[in-house]
Design a protein around this motif. Structure first.
Motif, mmCIF file in Angstrom:
data_model
loop_
_atom_site.group_PDB
_atom_site.id
_atom_site.type_symbol
_atom_site.label_atom_id
_atom_site.label_comp_id
_atom_site.label_asym_id
_atom_site.label_seq_id
_atom_site.Cartn_x
_atom_site.Cartn_y
_atom_site.Cartn_z
ATOM 1 N N VAL A 1 0.488 -0.759 0.128
ATOM 2 C CA VAL A 1 -0.009 0.108 -0.091
ATOM 3 C C VAL A 1 0.900 1.039 0.223
ATOM 4 C CG1 VAL A 1 -1.627 1.228 0.895
ATOM 5 C CG2 VAL A 1 -1.944 -0.596 1.122
ATOM 6 N N GLY A 2 0.567 2.112 -1.160
ATOM 7 C CA GLY A 2 2.120 3.349 -1.222
ATOM 8 C C GLY A 2 2.605 3.262 -2.550
ATOM 9 N N THR A 3 2.623 2.190 -2.437
ATOM 10 C CA THR A 3 3.338 1.846 -3.640
ATOM 11 C C THR A 3 3.577 3.006 -5.162
ATOM 12 O OG1 THR A 3 4.454 -0.427 -2.794
ATOM 13 C CG2 THR A 3 4.772 0.668 -5.449
ATOM 14 N N ALA A 4 1.931 3.163 -4.887
ATOM 15 C CA ALA A 4 1.496 3.893 -7.007
ATOM 16 C C ALA A 4 1.551 4.968 -6.866
ATOM 17 C CB ALA A 4 0.055 3.179 -7.160
ATOM 18 N N GLU A 5 1.225 5.661 -5.051
ATOM 19 C CA GLU A 5 1.414 6.930 -5.126
ATOM 20 C C GLU A 5 3.426 7.384 -4.976
ATOM 21 O OE1 GLU A 5 1.159 10.663 -4.239
ATOM 22 O OE2 GLU A 5 -1.222 9.192 -5.035
ATOM 23 N N ARG A 6 3.776 6.269 -3.814
ATOM 24 C CA ARG A 6 5.222 7.401 -4.432
ATOM 25 C C ARG A 6 5.808 7.231 -5.375
ATOM 26 N NH1 ARG A 6 6.215 2.716 -0.333
ATOM 27 N NH2 ARG A 6 6.263 1.479 -2.264
ATOM 28 N N PHE A 7 5.592 6.041 -6.497
ATOM 29 C CA PHE A 7 5.810 6.284 -8.629
ATOM 30 C C PHE A 7 5.521 7.230 -8.935
ATOM 31 C CE2 PHE A 7 4.994 5.327 -11.856
ATOM 32 C CZ PHE A 7 6.445 4.821 -12.898
ATOM 33 N N ARG B 1 -4.480 -5.179 -5.309
ATOM 34 C CA ARG B 1 -5.166 -3.931 -5.673
ATOM 35 C C ARG B 1 -4.050 -2.388 -6.046
ATOM 36 N NH1 ARG B 1 -9.989 -1.158 -1.233
ATOM 37 N NH2 ARG B 1 -7.853 -1.483 -0.176
ATOM 38 N N GLU B 2 -2.964 -2.615 -5.059
ATOM 39 C CA GLU B 2 -2.347 -1.438 -5.350
ATOM 40 C C GLU B 2 -1.376 -1.579 -6.980
ATOM 41 O OE1 GLU B 2 -0.380 2.185 -3.970
ATOM 42 O OE2 GLU B 2 -2.226 0.778 -3.148
ATOM 43 N N ALA B 3 -0.653 -2.708 -7.412
ATOM 44 C CA ALA B 3 -0.228 -2.922 -8.414
ATOM 45 C C ALA B 3 -1.481 -2.739 -9.448
ATOM 46 C CB ALA B 3 -0.122 -5.005 -8.429
ATOM 47 N N MET B 4 -2.450 -2.999 -9.399
ATOM 48 C CA MET B 4 -3.355 -1.974 -10.513
ATOM 49 C C MET B 4 -3.230 -0.770 -10.478
ATOM 50 S SD MET B 4 -6.992 -4.833 -11.062
ATOM 51 C CE MET B 4 -7.257 -5.090 -9.583
ATOM 52 N N LYS B 5 -3.353 0.112 -9.488
ATOM 53 C CA LYS B 5 -3.152 1.379 -9.307
ATOM 54 C C LYS B 5 -1.474 2.133 -9.495
ATOM 55 C CE LYS B 5 -5.805 2.389 -5.383
ATOM 56 N NZ LYS B 5 -5.338 2.671 -3.861
ATOM 57 N N LEU B 6 -0.576 1.171 -9.570
ATOM 58 C CA LEU B 6 0.720 0.826 -9.935
ATOM 59 C C LEU B 6 0.621 1.176 -12.083
ATOM 60 C CD1 LEU B 6 3.421 1.436 -10.072
ATOM 61 C CD2 LEU B 6 4.443 -0.660 -9.046
ATOM 62 N N GLY B 7 0.415 0.290 -12.058
ATOM 63 C CA GLY B 7 -0.328 -0.306 -14.038
ATOM 64 C C GLY B 7 -0.577 0.350 -14.768
#
Length: 544
Positions: free
Chosen positions: A360-366, A390-396
């Motif tokens: 959780v938070g990976t996508a926002e850090r990217f 869910r976070e992986a899809m946000k990052l994608g």
């Protein structure tokens, strides 16, 4: 006397007549064995059966209905466990609340973690009669941990609540409802001997003659006594007592599945980590491996010689050495690397090394990282065991919006901080020493977002089996699209989607990934596209 003989004769005659006319009893139907997750709970110790190195993760597998006998099974396994601290992997439809209370208190007393999941056994299974474990395994089963389609319903959530660390990963379910209480009544007949002394009755002895059960009474809901017990238990386990209201939202025959947000809000879950990762093949390869990483049963521990003198003083600090960027088993980090080879200036390749677990938070850090660096094109080199879906899809989706290209690889570098004039920076993407680059499970979600997707012959790509689930729980998937629709959104070919729902997918390298449409290019090495000289002939990933 005549009457007695006549009655006896009539009885014998009637018995003989009955024997003549009685039809043979129908053959008994063979008992239908329940699946392991519906039968009374079995509790055993399991070790990852795959080749995971010198040590492999162990856990306690608990599957089935919680009955009055289940606490004794946990006590037996805890004795077998000894001083080890093994996490508990549970899949259960529920059962006895009182038994769940007892189990939960035993778990909390020992400071153990509880994960929602199940075990796919290799060889003997606990429910297989007549199957004996090899003696060298020491009573420990072999298997692998899974979480998809795992559930922890009804009284099971009380066991989950007892974990010091509590996991309910992507694709698992936690359901609650109103409990059922069965009130049993008996008519007890007893014989009592007594005497009267000075007008008062004094009992000499009392013996129960019979117990006759009467019609039991069944009630549904939480009575005041149970409410008090549940509130005290939730408080002791660090779970928000407000979760009690969720129990009353579903009748006994239904289930109120808690959304991802509610699991976090009520503190019934403390982490969204994947069970497949924390009990997987690679977890014990970390520098600081978990305490449940143990030598395989039957394999002697490596003996170390006893020191006979004081250890030598540590060697002097060495200059910066060539090594991998990031840590596969920590939260994902993003590092900008640029090949400064004179052969490619001014259009040298630059890429983002994305390494670690997706949390959780990976996508926002990217997103923040991307704002601070101007890249055209955006190139991301992934190395990850997976993580939060869910976070992986946000990052994608962020990668797709940026028009990124994705590659599987480990980036290695020799940093220079200016203190050593002889130090020359060196960067290399791709295969690094004994570590094989991988992008598995949830990592495939951001990988598939790349418009150009590259996997070489030395890297490993592994998808989850996306067989459609029996039930969909609001909030457990991405807010707008489940995984299958996400892959369609990323233009995954229909042939790939059919493969993902038909059977578990093995790990694949470049040529196989291209064949099924997961990758668009498969060079021998991804460095083919990221070394300095590549920009003279291949400009696909070179900065503009």
């Amino acid at each position: 006397m005549l009457t007695l003989v006549l009655a006896l004769a009539l009885a014998l005659e009637a018995a003989a007549a009955t024997k003549k006319t009685r039809k043979p009893a129908p053959a008994a139907r063979p008992a239908v064995e329940k699946p392991i997750y519906e039968a009374p709970m079995r509790v055993v110790i399991v070790q990852n059966g795959r080749a995971c190195g010198e040590t492999c993760p162990q856990w306690i597998a608990a599957e089935g209905e919680i009955t009055a006998a289940t606490p004794a099974l946990f006590e037996k396994v805890f004795r077998q466990m000894g001083k080890r601290k093994l996490p508990i992997l549970i899949r259960s439809p529920g059962g006895s609340i009182e038994a769940a209370f007892r189990i939960g208190r035993m778990i909390r007393k020992r400071g153990l973690d509880v994960y929602v999941g199940y075990t796919v056994y290799e060889g003997c299974t606990p429910d297989k009669k007549g199957c004996k474990l090899p003696e060298e395994q020491g009573g420990i089963y072999r298997g692998k941990a899974m979480e998809y389609y795992a559930w922890c319903n009804s009284a099971c959530h009380l066991v989950l609540a007892s974990g010091t660390k509590r996991l309910a990963g992507y694709g698992s379910y936690v359901g609650v409802h109103k409990p059922k209480t069965v009130w049993s009544r008996q008519i007890v007949t007893y014989r009592e001997r007594y005497r009267i002394v000075k007008g008062k009755k004094q009992v000499i002895d009392r013996k129960i003659v019979s117990r006759k059960p009467t019609k039991s009474k069944v009630t549904f809901g939480i009575d005041p006594r149970l409410r008090k017990s549940l509130l005290a238990y939730y408080k002791a386990m660090g779970v928000d007592p407000a979760i009690l209201a969720e129990n009353e939202k579903a009748e006994y025959k239904d289930l109120n599945f808690l959304s991802s947000a509610k699991l976090d809000a009520y503190r019934l879950r403390t982490s969204r980590e994947s069970v497949v990762v924390v009990l997987g093949d690679d977890i014990c390869k970390k520098a600081a491996a978990p305490a449940y990483c143990l030598p395989p049963a039957g394999k002697p521990k490596r003996q170390t010689a006893m020191a006979t003198q004081q250890p030598p003083a540590p060697p002097p600090a060495k200059p910066a050495v060539f090594g991998p960027v990031g840590d596969r088993y920590k939260d994902m980090t993003f590092t900008l690397l640029r090949n400064e080879d004179e052969a490619c200036r001014p259009r040298c390749p630059a890429w983002i090394a994305a390494r670690g677990r997706i949390t959780v938070g990976t996508a926002e850090r990217f997103r923040t990282f991307l704002r601070g660096h101007k890249l055209d094109p955006v190139v991301v080199v992934l190395d990850s065991p997976g993580g939060d879906g869910r976070e992986a899809m946000k990052l994608g989706r962020l990668l797709r919006k940026a028009g990124a290209s994705t590659l599987v690889g480990i980036s290695a570098a020799r940093p220079c901080d200016g203190s050593d004039p002889s130090c020359k920076p060196y960067i290399r993407p791709g295969y690094y020493n004994a570590e094989r680059p991988l992008c598995q499970f949830e990592c495939t979600l951001p990988f598939m977002a790349g418009k150009v997707r590259i996997v070489d012959g030395y890297s490993e790509l592994r998808f989850r089996n996306l067989e459609l689930r029996k039930i969909e729980v609001a909030g457990q998937l991405d807010e707008s699209t489940p995984m299958m629709n996400y892959f369609r959104e990323m233009d995954a070919p229909d042939t790939l989607l059919r493969d993902l729902v038909s059977s578990p997918q093995p790990a694949m390298s470049g040529s196989k990934a291209v064949a099924i449409g997961a990758a668009t290019l498969s060079p021998d090495y991804i460095s083919t596209y990221l070394r300095g000289a590549s920009c003279s002939s291949r400009t696909l990933l070179c900065q503009k």
